[in-house]
Write a protein that holds these residues in place. Structure first.
Motif, mmCIF file in Angstrom:
data_model
loop_
_atom_site.group_PDB
_atom_site.id
_atom_site.type_symbol
_atom_site.label_atom_id
_atom_site.label_comp_id
_atom_site.label_asym_id
_atom_site.label_seq_id
_atom_site.Cartn_x
_atom_site.Cartn_y
_atom_site.Cartn_z
ATOM 1 N N GLY A 34 0.796 -1.213 0.000
ATOM 2 C CA GLY A 34 0.000 0.000 0.000
ATOM 3 C C GLY A 34 0.827 1.260 0.000
ATOM 4 O O GLY A 34 0.292 2.360 0.094
ATOM 5 N N GLU A 35 2.143 1.122 -0.153
ATOM 6 C CA GLU A 35 3.003 2.301 -0.154
ATOM 7 C C GLU A 35 3.757 2.378 -1.466
ATOM 8 O O GLU A 35 3.940 1.380 -2.147
ATOM 9 C CB GLU A 35 4.061 2.187 0.950
ATOM 10 N N LYS A 36 4.227 3.567 -1.746
ATOM 11 C CA LYS A 36 5.097 3.705 -2.914
ATOM 12 C C LYS A 36 6.485 3.225 -2.525
ATOM 13 O O LYS A 36 7.002 3.567 -1.472
ATOM 14 C CB LYS A 36 5.164 5.171 -3.343
ATOM 15 N N ARG A 133 2.209 -3.475 -10.745
ATOM 16 C CA ARG A 133 1.479 -2.206 -10.612
ATOM 17 C C ARG A 133 0.270 -2.157 -11.528
ATOM 18 O O ARG A 133 -0.455 -1.160 -11.527
ATOM 19 C CB ARG A 133 2.392 -1.019 -10.966
ATOM 20 N N TYR A 138 -3.363 -3.918 -7.255
ATOM 21 C CA TYR A 138 -2.462 -2.835 -6.863
ATOM 22 C C TYR A 138 -3.248 -1.644 -6.359
ATOM 23 O O TYR A 138 -2.954 -1.085 -5.293
ATOM 24 C CB TYR A 138 -1.561 -2.415 -8.030
ATOM 25 N N ARG A 139 -4.237 -1.251 -7.120
ATOM 26 C CA ARG A 139 -5.012 -0.087 -6.701
ATOM 27 C C ARG A 139 -5.770 -0.374 -5.410
ATOM 28 O O ARG A 139 -5.899 0.496 -4.553
ATOM 29 C CB ARG A 139 -5.971 0.341 -7.811
ATOM 30 N N SER A 141 -4.748 -2.330 -3.098
ATOM 31 C CA SER A 141 -3.796 -2.341 -1.983
ATOM 32 C C SER A 141 -3.360 -0.931 -1.609
ATOM 33 O O SER A 141 -3.077 -0.660 -0.454
ATOM 34 C CB SER A 141 -2.579 -3.203 -2.325
ATOM 35 N N ARG A 142 -3.345 -0.013 -2.556
ATOM 36 C CA ARG A 142 -2.967 1.365 -2.229
ATOM 37 C C ARG A 142 -4.031 2.027 -1.372
ATOM 38 O O ARG A 142 -3.759 3.008 -0.681
ATOM 39 C CB ARG A 142 -2.758 2.199 -3.505
ATOM 40 N N LYS A 143 -5.236 1.506 -1.433
ATOM 41 C CA LYS A 143 -6.317 2.126 -0.673
ATOM 42 C C LYS A 143 -6.644 1.366 0.595
ATOM 43 O O LYS A 143 -7.633 1.653 1.242
ATOM 44 C CB LYS A 143 -7.579 2.198 -1.541
ATOM 45 N N VAL A 207 -3.168 6.791 3.178
ATOM 46 C CA VAL A 207 -2.682 5.416 3.067
ATOM 47 C C VAL A 207 -2.281 4.941 4.438
ATOM 48 O O VAL A 207 -1.505 5.584 5.126
ATOM 49 C CB VAL A 207 -1.478 5.348 2.111
ATOM 50 N N ASP B 69 8.235 4.070 -7.569
ATOM 51 C CA ASP B 69 6.865 4.177 -8.056
ATOM 52 C C ASP B 69 6.542 5.620 -8.398
ATOM 53 O O ASP B 69 6.946 6.533 -7.689
ATOM 54 C CB ASP B 69 5.878 3.710 -6.966
ATOM 55 N N ASP B 71 3.159 7.989 -9.289
ATOM 56 C CA ASP B 71 1.701 8.087 -9.433
ATOM 57 C C ASP B 71 1.381 9.184 -10.439
ATOM 58 O O ASP B 71 1.982 10.255 -10.401
ATOM 59 C CB ASP B 71 1.053 8.469 -8.093
#
Lengths: 483, 233
Positions: A34-36, A133, A138-139, A141-143, A207, B69, B71
């Motif tokens: 969930g992180e960059k 990604r 992926y999306r 998990s980012r949320k 996040v 990454d 965005d």
């Protein structure tokens, strides 16, 4: 079998495959935290970065991976799988993806292990970074955060795809041929998110940090594996808590002797980062036994497993494996649930968007059938009045208004406080705002009028030229004053 | 990108022995930059290595490539790029020029941006070095104009999905393990790799672009025609 492969090459190859498996798990799990992710490039080789890529090693993840592998390597019929699933705060859970690292029988005897195989494994890891990604999880998990969390589970053996629901899609990350078989990395992901209710669609905003001190072990109902194979819902950095028995230490030891100058040390002891663990006297038994088991044939289909219980898996797989990646993200649409308030007389099927009990319902996406009223689809005729503002006010109402509004030049708008609703009259403020957002194009900018005026200009040119010629002396005098 | 003066070898078309891939996207004007960067960075992620350090007896060690990454602001999409500010700057510059050219060409923006990987082959004097392309990526862009916020929101999602497909396509091509230049000796490394960056080492590449108007002809031809027509009173 592999009589052509020198023992040094064989050792190197096993080492590469092992660390490739570990790095694969790290990339997948880190992509679902969930992180960059951000790692630095380094021009001077430190020697501790496998495949020349800066991929961090989360100790807990390495520990889980090694536990699942139990000293073995991916081989024909024995794949390493990373299962990504979602669990809501209410306890519902659902498998989202299965990442499979498999080995098939197709050997490439000619390929150079220490060079070509290594570089191709590096390329495959880069592809994995890119593909992780791109799948729907992926999306999600980012949320993740308060409403749901993303879990991972590593298992070794036969691939189990039945938890992904019907019609799951597959994407292949890549393959690398080696003298002992072809390594394949792929992902099967769910597209039927049917049980997801409104909760899953909402944007969670901040996040949620996925690293915590407490470690929860999930005894979830979806898994049929023993609880020891389940991983915690939050990844935690707990350097000391991991097992330090000789069984854990045995695995990395095999490769202690096979290190070449380019990679001085790659050993990752549990609980230590970058440290070299002490070497016990006996070598790991896992790999030797492994070699004997590599004769199990694998039939052609990507994910087929040998057991009869997965025969339906084979069918689904052969239907799905050719499928292209369609639109994985269609399923993230929110579903509005209509609430009908108490004492409401209106039958439910007459409830329009405007009457939904959600704030600013007027601004929600329009229904398709109301497109005819949309001034942008059927633009109104160029209004006679000068101001485009007035023009938009004159045009027929859009989705919100159930009564036709005949306005004069300006409208007295009743101020309605937010959230107030009137079932009988439309929200004038809302209508006004929506119309104002979509003003028709300025008439002077429309092409017809532009062309018209150009033609007129051209026609009037000779006259204008004549007039100007008459006044030539005046112009000259003016020019003199400028100089 | 690495500035070189190269000539195409006589008798050879650019397509000879050069792998060519074409991707097409339709995006809104403000999405052009991010969409191009996503594709170019994904290709370059696969076509960059760590810095080479040659040692005695012809062996070399390779530096480490970091990743990060990214965005997108105008597209529901995220991608991974190589951690190299120099490389990112170079790509942003090229993409920025392309975007400006698209914008200046008029409302029906259509164009293409190309990323070409090449090898240099030294020639004797008086001939300049030859540039031999071995892989060519072309991204055809069609810029659409949207009327309202609703359409823009839909576009954000749709373009995000399309880019996911493009990434999968790119990875598929990379996975074919087709021709790659041989790893060079120290004296040859600048003929294969761009060694000017301090943290990573991509294969030699160059980026170029072309703008077409809606009739498929180049902009200069259209301007010429417009002026001629206007003056024909």
């Amino acid at each position: 079998m592999d009589t052509d492969l020198s023992s040094q090459d064989r050792k190197d190859l096993d080492k590469f495959i092992k660390f490739f498996a570990l790095k694969t798990v790290q990339v997948i799990v880190q992509a679902r935290l969930g992180e960059k992710i951000c790692t630095r490039s380094s021009s001077s080789p430190t020697g501790s970065d496998w495949f020349n890529l800066a991929i961090k090693d989360i100790p807990e993840v390495t520990h889980e991976a090694k536990k699942a592998l139990a000293g073995q390597l991916p081989a024909v019929g024995r794949s390493m799988c990373v299962e990504i699933s979602l669990k809501t705060s209410e306890g519902d859970s659902m498998e989202l993806e299965i990442w499979c690292l498999e080995m098939n029988e197709k050997c490439d005897k000619e390929i150079k292990v220490s060079y070509t195989v290594y570089n191709r494994l590096s390329l495959l890891l880069k592809s994995l970074l890119a593909i992780t990604r791109v799948t729907p999880a992926y999306r999600l998990s980012r949320k993740q955060g308060h409403e749901y969390v993303i879990l991972y589970r590593i298992y070794f053996g036969e691939v189990q795809l039945s938890g992904l629901g019907e019609g799951f899609q597959t994407v292949r990350v890549g393959t690398v041929g080696t003298p002992v078989g072809t390594i394949t990395l792929s992902c099967a992901y769910r597209i039927n998110l049917a049980f997801m209710s409104t909760r899953a669609g909402e944007d969670n905003g901040a996040v949620y940090p996925s690293v915590e001190d407490s470690q929860e072990v999930c005894t979830t109902s979806f898994s049929t594996s023993p609880p020891s194979q389940l991983s915690s819902s939050r990844l935690s950095y707990q350097p000391a808590a991991l097992g330090v028995g000789s069984a854990d230490m045995g695995f990395p030891v095999l490769f202690a002797g096979g290190l070449n100058a380019a990679h001085p040390h790659q050993l990752i002891g549990p609980g230590k980062e970058g440290g070299v663990p002490p070497i016990p006297s006996q070598p790991a038994h896992g790999t030797q036994a492994d070699q004997e088991r590599m004769c199990t044939p694998l039939d052609g289909v990507h994910y087929s497993a040998a057991t009869p219980s997965s025969s339906e898996d084979t069918e689904t797989v052969s239907n799905s494996s050719e499928g292209k990646c369609g639109s994985p993200h269609d399923l993230l649409e929110t579903i509005f649930i209509r609430k009908v308030g108490a004492f409401v007389n209106k039958p439910i099927n007459q409830v329009t968007m405007a009457n939904l009990d959600i704030p600013f319902a007027m601004f929600a996406p329009k229904n398709v059938e109301l497109e005819d009223n949309d001034p942008m689809v059927n633009p109104p005729d160029s209004p006679e009045t000068e101001s485009p503002l007035q023009g938009s006010l004159h045009s027929e109402g859009s989705s919100g208004s159930s009564t036709g509004n005949t306005h004069d030049d300006f409208v007295m708008i009743d101020f309605k406080p937010a959230f107030s609703k009137d079932d009988i009259l439309p929200m004038d403020l809302g209508t006004f705002y929506r119309e104002f957002q979509n003003p028709p194009q300025l008439s002077s900018l429309s092409i017809d009028i532009g062309a018209q005026s150009m033609a007129e200009d051209l026609d009037s040119l000779p006259e204008k030229l004549a007039v100007h010629e008459k006044n030539v002396k005046e112009f000259d005098a003016f020019v003199e004053t400028l100089q | 990108p690495h500035r070189t003066c190269c000539r195409t070898p006589p008798g050879a078309t650019p397509a000879m022995n050069c792998r060519a891939e074409v991707l097409e996207v339709s995006v809104e004007g403000r999405q052009v930059e991010e969409a191009m960067l996503a594709v170019l960075h994904t290709v370059l992620l696969h076509r960059s290595t760590g810095k080479f350090h040659y040692k005695k007896e012809g062996t070399y060690s390779i530096g480490t490539v970091g990743t990060q990454d990214v965005d997108c602001d105008f597209i529901d999409f995220a991608y991974v790029r190589v951690s190299s500010e120099e490389l990112d700057r170079a790509l942003r510059k090229a993409v920025g020029e392309f975007k400006d050219a698209l914008r200046n060409s008029g409302s029906d923006g259509m164009g293409q941006i190309s990323l070409e990987f090449y090898q240099k082959k030294k020639s004797r004097w008086p001939f300049s070095d030859e540039c031999i392309p071995w892989e060519l990526w072309t991204i055809k862009v069609n810029v659409v104009n949207l009327a309202n916020e609703q359409e823009r929101q839909i576009c954000r999602e749709k373009v995000g999905e399309k880019l996911c497909e493009k990434i999968i396509n790119i990875v598929e091509v990379m996975n074919r393990h087709e021709y790659l230049p041989k790893m060079p000796t120290q004296s040859e490394v600048d003929n294969v790799f761009d060694t000017s960056l301090k943290d990573v080492q991509p294969y030699l590449y160059k980026i170029s672009y072309q703008i077409t108007d809606s009739l498929g002809t180049s902009v200069t031809t259209t301007m010429r025609r417009l002026i001629k027509d206007t003056l024909a009173l």
